[in-house]
Motif scaffolding. Structure first.
Motif, PDB file in Angstrom:
ATOM      1  N   GLU A  50       0.827  -1.205   0.000  1.00  0.00           N
ATOM      2  CA  GLU A  50       0.000   0.000   0.000  1.00  0.00           C
ATOM      3  C   GLU A  50       0.865   1.259   0.000  1.00  0.00           C
ATOM      4  O   GLU A  50       0.564   2.226  -0.700  1.00  0.00           O
ATOM      5  CB  GLU A  50      -0.973  -0.007   1.169  1.00  0.00           C
ATOM      6  CG  GLU A  50      -2.093  -1.006   0.965  1.00  0.00           C
ATOM      7  CD  GLU A  50      -3.291  -0.755   1.862  1.00  0.00           C
ATOM      8  OE1 GLU A  50      -3.408   0.356   2.438  1.00  0.00           O
ATOM      9  OE2 GLU A  50      -4.112  -1.672   1.962  1.00  0.00           O
ATOM     10  N   LEU A  51       1.936   1.260   0.782  1.00  0.00           N
ATOM     11  CA  LEU A  51       2.848   2.410   0.781  1.00  0.00           C
ATOM     12  C   LEU A  51       3.500   2.590  -0.585  1.00  0.00           C
ATOM     13  O   LEU A  51       3.637   3.710  -1.084  1.00  0.00           O
ATOM     14  CB  LEU A  51       3.906   2.251   1.871  1.00  0.00           C
ATOM     15  CG  LEU A  51       3.390   2.402   3.299  1.00  0.00           C
ATOM     16  CD1 LEU A  51       4.450   1.951   4.291  1.00  0.00           C
ATOM     17  CD2 LEU A  51       2.962   3.845   3.561  1.00  0.00           C
ATOM     18  N   PHE A  52       3.880   1.488  -1.199  1.00  0.00           N
ATOM     19  CA  PHE A  52       4.467   1.525  -2.541  1.00  0.00           C
ATOM     20  C   PHE A  52       3.472   2.104  -3.544  1.00  0.00           C
ATOM     21  O   PHE A  52       3.813   2.983  -4.340  1.00  0.00           O
ATOM     22  CB  PHE A  52       4.892   0.112  -2.959  1.00  0.00           C
ATOM     23  CG  PHE A  52       5.407   0.019  -4.355  1.00  0.00           C
ATOM     24  CD1 PHE A  52       6.693   0.424  -4.663  1.00  0.00           C
ATOM     25  CD2 PHE A  52       4.606  -0.492  -5.367  1.00  0.00           C
ATOM     26  CE1 PHE A  52       7.181   0.340  -5.952  1.00  0.00           C
ATOM     27  CE2 PHE A  52       5.079  -0.579  -6.664  1.00  0.00           C
ATOM     28  CZ  PHE A  52       6.366  -0.162  -6.960  1.00  0.00           C
ATOM     29  N   LEU A  53       2.235   1.628  -3.495  1.00  0.00           N
ATOM     30  CA  LEU A  53       1.205   2.120  -4.423  1.00  0.00           C
ATOM     31  C   LEU A  53       0.896   3.598  -4.177  1.00  0.00           C
ATOM     32  O   LEU A  53       0.702   4.364  -5.120  1.00  0.00           O
ATOM     33  CB  LEU A  53      -0.063   1.276  -4.304  1.00  0.00           C
ATOM     34  CG  LEU A  53       0.046  -0.133  -4.857  1.00  0.00           C
ATOM     35  CD1 LEU A  53      -1.199  -0.937  -4.501  1.00  0.00           C
ATOM     36  CD2 LEU A  53       0.266  -0.117  -6.358  1.00  0.00           C
ATOM     37  N   PHE A  57       1.139   6.133  -7.116  1.00  0.00           N
ATOM     38  CA  PHE A  57      -0.117   6.652  -7.658  1.00  0.00           C
ATOM     39  C   PHE A  57      -0.725   7.792  -6.844  1.00  0.00           C
ATOM     40  O   PHE A  57      -1.757   8.334  -7.216  1.00  0.00           O
ATOM     41  CB  PHE A  57      -1.159   5.529  -7.758  1.00  0.00           C
ATOM     42  CG  PHE A  57      -0.798   4.467  -8.740  1.00  0.00           C
ATOM     43  CD1 PHE A  57      -0.876   4.691 -10.097  1.00  0.00           C
ATOM     44  CD2 PHE A  57      -0.367   3.221  -8.301  1.00  0.00           C
ATOM     45  CE1 PHE A  57      -0.544   3.703 -11.010  1.00  0.00           C
ATOM     46  CE2 PHE A  57      -0.026   2.222  -9.200  1.00  0.00           C
ATOM     47  CZ  PHE A  57      -0.117   2.470 -10.560  1.00  0.00           C
ATOM     48  N   GLY A  58      -0.138   8.114  -5.700  1.00  0.00           N
ATOM     49  CA  GLY A  58      -0.718   9.140  -4.850  1.00  0.00           C
ATOM     50  C   GLY A  58      -1.749   8.533  -3.916  1.00  0.00           C
ATOM     51  O   GLY A  58      -1.955   7.323  -3.877  1.00  0.00           O
ATOM     52  N   GLU A  59      -2.404   9.412  -3.182  1.00  0.00           N
ATOM     53  CA  GLU A  59      -3.354   8.952  -2.173  1.00  0.00           C
ATOM     54  C   GLU A  59      -4.584   8.281  -2.771  1.00  0.00           C
ATOM     55  O   GLU A  59      -5.306   7.585  -2.066  1.00  0.00           O
ATOM     56  CB  GLU A  59      -3.770  10.108  -1.278  1.00  0.00           C
ATOM     57  CG  GLU A  59      -2.640  10.579  -0.389  1.00  0.00           C
ATOM     58  CD  GLU A  59      -3.065  11.680   0.557  1.00  0.00           C
ATOM     59  OE1 GLU A  59      -4.278  11.880   0.749  1.00  0.00           O
ATOM     60  OE2 GLU A  59      -2.171  12.336   1.100  1.00  0.00           O
ATOM     61  N   ASP A  60      -4.839   8.471  -4.038  1.00  0.00           N
ATOM     62  CA  ASP A  60      -6.013   7.881  -4.690  1.00  0.00           C
ATOM     63  C   ASP A  60      -5.728   6.511  -5.292  1.00  0.00           C
ATOM     64  O   ASP A  60      -6.449   6.066  -6.186  1.00  0.00           O
ATOM     65  CB  ASP A  60      -6.538   8.823  -5.775  1.00  0.00           C
ATOM     66  CG  ASP A  60      -7.138  10.094  -5.205  1.00  0.00           C
ATOM     67  OD1 ASP A  60      -7.529  10.082  -4.029  1.00  0.00           O
ATOM     68  OD2 ASP A  60      -7.215  11.093  -5.936  1.00  0.00           O
ATOM     69  N   TYR A  61      -4.704   5.842  -4.795  1.00  0.00           N
ATOM     70  CA  TYR A  61      -4.361   4.534  -5.363  1.00  0.00           C
ATOM     71  C   TYR A  61      -5.494   3.525  -5.213  1.00  0.00           C
ATOM     72  O   TYR A  61      -5.608   2.591  -5.996  1.00  0.00           O
ATOM     73  CB  TYR A  61      -3.076   3.974  -4.742  1.00  0.00           C
ATOM     74  CG  TYR A  61      -3.223   3.548  -3.304  1.00  0.00           C
ATOM     75  CD1 TYR A  61      -3.575   2.251  -2.988  1.00  0.00           C
ATOM     76  CD2 TYR A  61      -3.002   4.438  -2.264  1.00  0.00           C
ATOM     77  CE1 TYR A  61      -3.717   1.842  -1.671  1.00  0.00           C
ATOM     78  CE2 TYR A  61      -3.138   4.045  -0.956  1.00  0.00           C
ATOM     79  CZ  TYR A  61      -3.496   2.750  -0.663  1.00  0.00           C
ATOM     80  OH  TYR A  61      -3.637   2.353   0.636  1.00  0.00           O
ATOM     81  N   GLY A  62      -6.357   3.726  -4.225  1.00  0.00           N
ATOM     82  CA  GLY A  62      -7.493   2.821  -4.021  1.00  0.00           C
ATOM     83  C   GLY A  62      -8.401   2.766  -5.244  1.00  0.00           C
ATOM     84  O   GLY A  62      -8.919   1.711  -5.605  1.00  0.00           O
ATOM     85  N   LYS A  63      -8.576   3.900  -5.903  1.00  0.00           N
ATOM     86  CA  LYS A  63      -9.385   3.940  -7.127  1.00  0.00           C
ATOM     87  C   LYS A  63      -8.725   3.123  -8.222  1.00  0.00           C
ATOM     88  O   LYS A  63      -9.401   2.420  -8.979  1.00  0.00           O
ATOM     89  CB  LYS A  63      -9.586   5.381  -7.589  1.00  0.00           C
ATOM     90  CG  LYS A  63     -10.447   6.198  -6.658  1.00  0.00           C
ATOM     91  CD  LYS A  63     -10.543   7.629  -7.132  1.00  0.00           C
ATOM     92  CE  LYS A  63     -11.286   8.474  -6.109  1.00  0.00           C
ATOM     93  NZ  LYS A  63     -11.316   9.874  -6.463  1.00  0.00           N
TER      94      LYS A  63
END
Length: 96
Positions: A50-53, A57-63
């Motif tokens: 998650e830290l890598f992503l 990708f920034g804080e919106d990596y979840g999208k």
């Protein structure tokens, strides 16, 4: 093709349930210390990913993950089963 693909052809014959449900059985019945150790390692790897992503990708990596899960649902399902089997193996091999 996954190294575990033959196991997924007829799950009920091999697992008497899905790999995820069998993982839950093992988690609840295996040595508590072994399960804790492997789940802690799993969570550390998840945190690192998650830290890598987030870095990539920034804080919106979840999208990005949600989009990927929809676009690659079959691959995600296969990988989920494979990871369940891998974690089961880790726990069982240390519990013997």
């Amino acid at each position: 093709m996954s190294k575990y693909s033959a196991l997924f052809e007829d799950e009920d014959d091999v697992f008497l349930g899905s790999p995820t449900s069998k993982l839950m059985d093992i988690i609840f019945n295996a040595n508590n210390d072994v399960v804790r150790y492997d789940l802690e390692n799993f969570m550390k790897r998840r945190a690192a990913m998650e830290l890598f992503l987030e870095e990539k990708f920034g804080e919106d990596y979840g999208k990005e993950i949600d989009i990927f899960m929809i676009e690659s649902s079959e691959s995600v399902e296969i990988k989920t089963k494979s990871l369940s089997i891998e974690l089961m193996g880790e726990i069982v091999s240390k519990s013997e």
